[in-house]
Motif scaffolding. Structure first.
Motif, PDB file in Angstrom:
ATOM      1  N   ASN A 220      72.530  41.020 -38.999  1.00 20.85           N
ATOM      2  CA  ASN A 220      70.945  39.992 -39.676  1.00 20.85           C
ATOM      3  C   ASN A 220      70.304  40.037 -39.310  1.00 20.85           C
ATOM      4  N   ARG A 221      70.040  40.463 -38.096  1.00 18.70           N
ATOM      5  CA  ARG A 221      68.366  41.083 -37.379  1.00 18.70           C
ATOM      6  C   ARG A 221      67.937  42.097 -37.990  1.00 18.70           C
ATOM      7  N   ILE A 222      68.983  42.963 -38.514  1.00 21.25           N
ATOM      8  CA  ILE A 222      67.686  44.266 -39.196  1.00 21.25           C
ATOM      9  C   ILE A 222      68.178  43.752 -41.001  1.00 21.25           C
ATOM     10  N   ASN A 223      68.717  43.080 -40.924  1.00 21.89           N
ATOM     11  CA  ASN A 223      68.763  42.940 -42.810  1.00 21.89           C
ATOM     12  C   ASN A 223      67.313  41.483 -42.957  1.00 21.89           C
ATOM     13  N   GLY A 224      66.698  41.417 -41.831  1.00 19.51           N
ATOM     14  CA  GLY A 224      65.647  40.070 -42.012  1.00 19.51           C
ATOM     15  C   GLY A 224      64.746  40.914 -41.465  1.00 19.51           C
ATOM     16  N   ALA A 225      64.284  42.315 -41.222  1.00 15.66           N
ATOM     17  CA  ALA A 225      62.845  43.167 -40.229  1.00 15.66           C
ATOM     18  C   ALA A 225      62.023  43.451 -41.317  1.00 15.66           C
ATOM     19  N   ILE A 226      60.995  43.227 -41.215  1.00 12.61           N
ATOM     20  CA  ILE A 226      59.786  43.074 -42.076  1.00 12.61           C
ATOM     21  C   ILE A 226      58.923  44.244 -40.845  1.00 12.61           C
ATOM     22  N   ARG A 227      58.201  45.088 -41.206  1.00 11.16           N
ATOM     23  CA  ARG A 227      56.731  45.646 -40.811  1.00 11.16           C
ATOM     24  C   ARG A 227      55.505  45.599 -41.536  1.00 11.16           C
ATOM     25  N   MET A 228      54.905  44.865 -40.764  1.00 10.25           N
ATOM     26  CA  MET A 228      53.086  44.808 -41.185  1.00 10.25           C
ATOM     27  C   MET A 228      52.497  45.668 -40.379  1.00 10.25           C
ATOM     28  N   SER A 229      51.722  46.271 -40.652  1.00  8.57           N
ATOM     29  CA  SER A 229      50.895  47.288 -39.868  1.00  8.57           C
ATOM     30  C   SER A 229      49.483  47.362 -40.534  1.00  8.57           C
ATOM     31  N   TRP A 230      48.394  47.961 -39.998  1.00  6.61           N
ATOM     32  CA  TRP A 230      46.585  46.924 -40.406  1.00  6.61           C
ATOM     33  C   TRP A 230      46.452  48.366 -39.761  1.00  6.61           C
ATOM     34  N   SER A 231      45.064  47.941 -39.787  1.00  4.71           N
ATOM     35  CA  SER A 231      43.423  49.099 -39.223  1.00  4.71           C
ATOM     36  C   SER A 231      42.829  48.436 -39.008  1.00  4.71           C
ATOM     37  N   HIS A 232      41.627  49.371 -38.726  1.00  3.21           N
ATOM     38  CA  HIS A 232      40.247  48.375 -38.570  1.00  3.21           C
ATOM     39  C   HIS A 232      40.036  48.039 -40.214  1.00  3.21           C
ATOM     40  N   GLN A 233      40.137  48.612 -40.669  1.00  8.65           N
ATOM     41  CA  GLN A 233      39.631  48.572 -41.952  1.00  8.65           C
ATOM     42  C   GLN A 233      40.106  47.347 -42.672  1.00  8.65           C
ATOM     43  N   THR A 234      41.240  46.466 -41.732  1.00  4.83           N
ATOM     44  CA  THR A 234      41.867  45.490 -42.583  1.00  4.83           C
ATOM     45  C   THR A 234      41.134  44.113 -41.787  1.00  4.83           C
ATOM     46  N   GLU A 235      40.064  43.238 -42.890  1.00  3.96           N
ATOM     47  CA  GLU A 235      39.192  42.424 -42.393  1.00  3.96           C
ATOM     48  C   GLU A 235      40.193  41.275 -42.167  1.00  3.96           C
ATOM     49  N   ALA A 236      40.934  40.418 -42.750  1.00  2.37           N
ATOM     50  CA  ALA A 236      41.729  38.614 -42.555  1.00  2.37           C
ATOM     51  C   ALA A 236      42.995  38.384 -42.930  1.00  2.37           C
ATOM     52  N   ILE A 237      43.831  37.749 -42.484  1.00  5.21           N
ATOM     53  CA  ILE A 237      44.964  38.422 -42.740  1.00  5.21           C
ATOM     54  C   ILE A 237      45.429  36.429 -43.488  1.00  5.21           C
ATOM     55  N   PRO A 238      45.482  36.484 -44.474  1.00  6.90           N
ATOM     56  CA  PRO A 238      45.545  35.201 -45.162  1.00  6.90           C
ATOM     57  C   PRO A 238      46.589  34.457 -44.839  1.00  6.90           C
ATOM     58  N   PHE A 239      46.869  33.910 -43.662  1.00  6.52           N
ATOM     59  CA  PHE A 239      48.040  32.990 -42.790  1.00  6.52           C
ATOM     60  C   PHE A 239      47.914  31.925 -43.587  1.00  6.52           C
ATOM     61  N   ILE A 240      47.860  31.117 -44.267  1.00  5.75           N
ATOM     62  CA  ILE A 240      48.065  30.603 -44.629  1.00  5.75           C
ATOM     63  C   ILE A 240      48.775  30.546 -46.355  1.00  5.75           C
ATOM     64  N   GLN A 241      48.400  31.036 -47.276  1.00  8.85           N
ATOM     65  CA  GLN A 241      49.255  31.010 -48.052  1.00  8.85           C
ATOM     66  C   GLN A 241      50.840  31.954 -47.919  1.00  8.85           C
ATOM     67  N   LEU A 242      50.555  33.181 -47.016  1.00  9.09           N
ATOM     68  CA  LEU A 242      51.832  33.652 -45.885  1.00  9.09           C
ATOM     69  C   LEU A 242      52.718  31.819 -45.942  1.00  9.09           C
ATOM     70  N   SER A 243      52.271  31.637 -45.103  1.00 12.78           N
ATOM     71  CA  SER A 243      52.909  30.470 -44.286  1.00 12.78           C
ATOM     72  C   SER A 243      53.564  29.751 -45.632  1.00 12.78           C
ATOM     73  N   GLU A 244      52.338  29.473 -46.931  1.00 11.85           N
ATOM     74  CA  GLU A 244      53.365  29.018 -47.737  1.00 11.85           C
ATOM     75  C   GLU A 244      54.407  29.284 -48.470  1.00 11.85           C
ATOM     76  N   LYS A 245      54.686  30.424 -48.599  1.00  8.66           N
ATOM     77  CA  LYS A 245      55.949  31.481 -48.902  1.00  8.66           C
ATOM     78  C   LYS A 245      56.899  32.018 -48.191  1.00  8.66           C
ATOM     79  N   ILE A 246      55.879  31.102 -46.869  1.00  9.00           N
ATOM     80  CA  ILE A 246      57.960  31.786 -45.707  1.00  9.00           C
ATOM     81  C   ILE A 246      58.179  30.161 -45.998  1.00  9.00           C
ATOM     82  N   GLU A 247      58.190  29.396 -45.920  1.00 10.91           N
ATOM     83  CA  GLU A 247      58.212  27.766 -46.104  1.00 10.91           C
ATOM     84  C   GLU A 247      59.133  27.481 -47.363  1.00 10.91           C
ATOM     85  N   GLN A 248      58.385  28.262 -48.430  1.00  6.44           N
ATOM     86  CA  GLN A 248      59.811  28.065 -49.557  1.00  6.44           C
ATOM     87  C   GLN A 248      61.044  29.314 -49.286  1.00  6.44           C
TER      88      GLN A 248
END
Length: 374
Positions: free
Chosen positions: A344-372
């Protein structure tokens, strides 16, 4: 467009690098092998400058740098290029790990087919390889050890310095796939016990299609590599073919910028990682891998399937659930399997990777998607 969070797969080309690459494609487009005119001389100058810039990342001399099409080709040259030497020395044992990139595992599997013996070291639950396990696996006929620096899926930083210590007194060649660390976590790569280092341009804000193999000397003798391709004699006959001058120059500039800006870039990455981990803690996310790079988090949220999540996230963030090189395969991650994680943990694994060029992550919208999904 969604926010791009798949920098372990590839990075956005730095603007200065892109400008230089374009200039050399349109204005100064000579062949570095052309010796009869100024266009060729200019191209060769750019190549040699880039060789110096790449070598500076690990405090090496420019003579150690062999330009390739990327880390995959560098890995193939490093591994398959030692076959003749091993046979002459009657040494046919290789040590690698179960969590290597496919561009290391598959060439080694090819060597197995040709009669070589291979010891695959397992990762522990944290995604790390034990240096004691490596030392215990060494044999008199071990001629090659190949272990990556930073895992492309979990971001776990392997104890390369400890591996170097474990290899002291043994003459096996040590190859490090540094695709995810070159120009970011370069200090340990300066250890002279490392014989071969593979680097990739497009993981360091340079274009795709360019990389390097650093081929060091022991004393005054280079690692005895033989070419796996033939024709032309470029790159000291180890990697033939017309040099991609614009890409090489771009990679060189990217390396120079990395050396100059690495501390600030790393600080930005650390700050962003703190935000990501704080966000994931709200959902009791399990972090896959420890001692990880500040540029990546691999996580599993209980009861959330990664494929479903990635589809749900697609308009908000671009993430992945494994190596981009095997994204067409739905087989479980060999890295997470080696770590002993449950299905289950393997099937649920998600990789999130960024760089110095990443300005901001839309946590509010991401939270809405996770709640669904919950």
């Amino acid at each position: 467009m969604p926010v791009y969070l798949d920098c372990n797969a590839t990075t956005q080309v730095d603007q200065e690098v892109a400008d230089l690459v374009f200039k050399l494609m349109r204005e100064e487009y000579g062949n570095a092998g052309s010796r009869t005119h100024a266009f060729g001389a200019s191209a060769k100058k750019y190549v040699e400058q880039a060789r110096t810039q790449v070598a500076a990342v690990t405090d090496d001399d420019k003579s150690t740098v062999i330009f390739t099409s990327g880390a995959t080709e560098s890995n193939n040259i490093a591994l398959l290029g030692l076959e003749n030497y091993a046979k002459k020395q009657n040494k046919k044992h290789i040590i690698t790990t179960e969590i290597e990139h496919k561009s290391v595992l598959e060439p080694i599997q090819e060597l197995q087919k040709r009669g070589f013996e291979v010891t695959y070291l397992p990762a522990n639950a944290d995604g790390l390889i034990d240096a004691v396990t490596l030392k215990n696996a060494l044999r008199d006929d071990t001629f090659l050890v190949s272990i990556m620096h930073i895992n492309n899926e979990t971001g776990s930083i392997q104890p390369i310095g400890e591996f170097c210590s474990a290899l002291e007194g043994h003459d096996a060649y040590f190859h490090v796939d540094a695709a995810q660390s070159f120009g970011k976590y370069s200090e340990v790569l300066k250890n002279e016990r490392i014989d071969l280092i593979s680097a990739s341009g497009h993981k360091l804000y340079a274009p795709k299609g360019i990389g390097a193999l650093i081929q060091r000397k022991r004393g005054f003798i280079k690692v005895p590599l033989k070419p796996i391709l033939f024709g032309g004699g470029q790159e000291r006959s180890l990697r033939p073919g017309t040099l991609a001058v614009p890409l090489i120059a771009g990679f060189g500039l990217a390396c120079e910028l990395a050396v100059k800006n690495s501390p600030n870039r790393l600080e930005n990455a650390k700050n962003l990682k703190v935000e990501v981990l704080d966000f994931l803690a709200k959902y009791d996310a399990e972090i896959n891998g420890q001692n990880t790079s500040d540029y990546v988090v691999n996580f599993s949220i209980p009861e959330v399937n990664s494929e479903a999540a990635i589809v749900m996230f697609k308009d908000v963030v671009a993430v992945s659930n494994g190596s981009a090189c095997t994204s067409n395969s739905y087989t479980p991650s060999h890295v997470l399997v080696s770590m002993g994680l449950n299905e289950n943990r393997i099937n649920g694994a998600i990789r999130m990777s960024w760089s110095h060029q990443t300005e901001a992550i839309p946590f509010i919208q991401l939270s809405e998607k996770i709640e669904q999904l919950l």
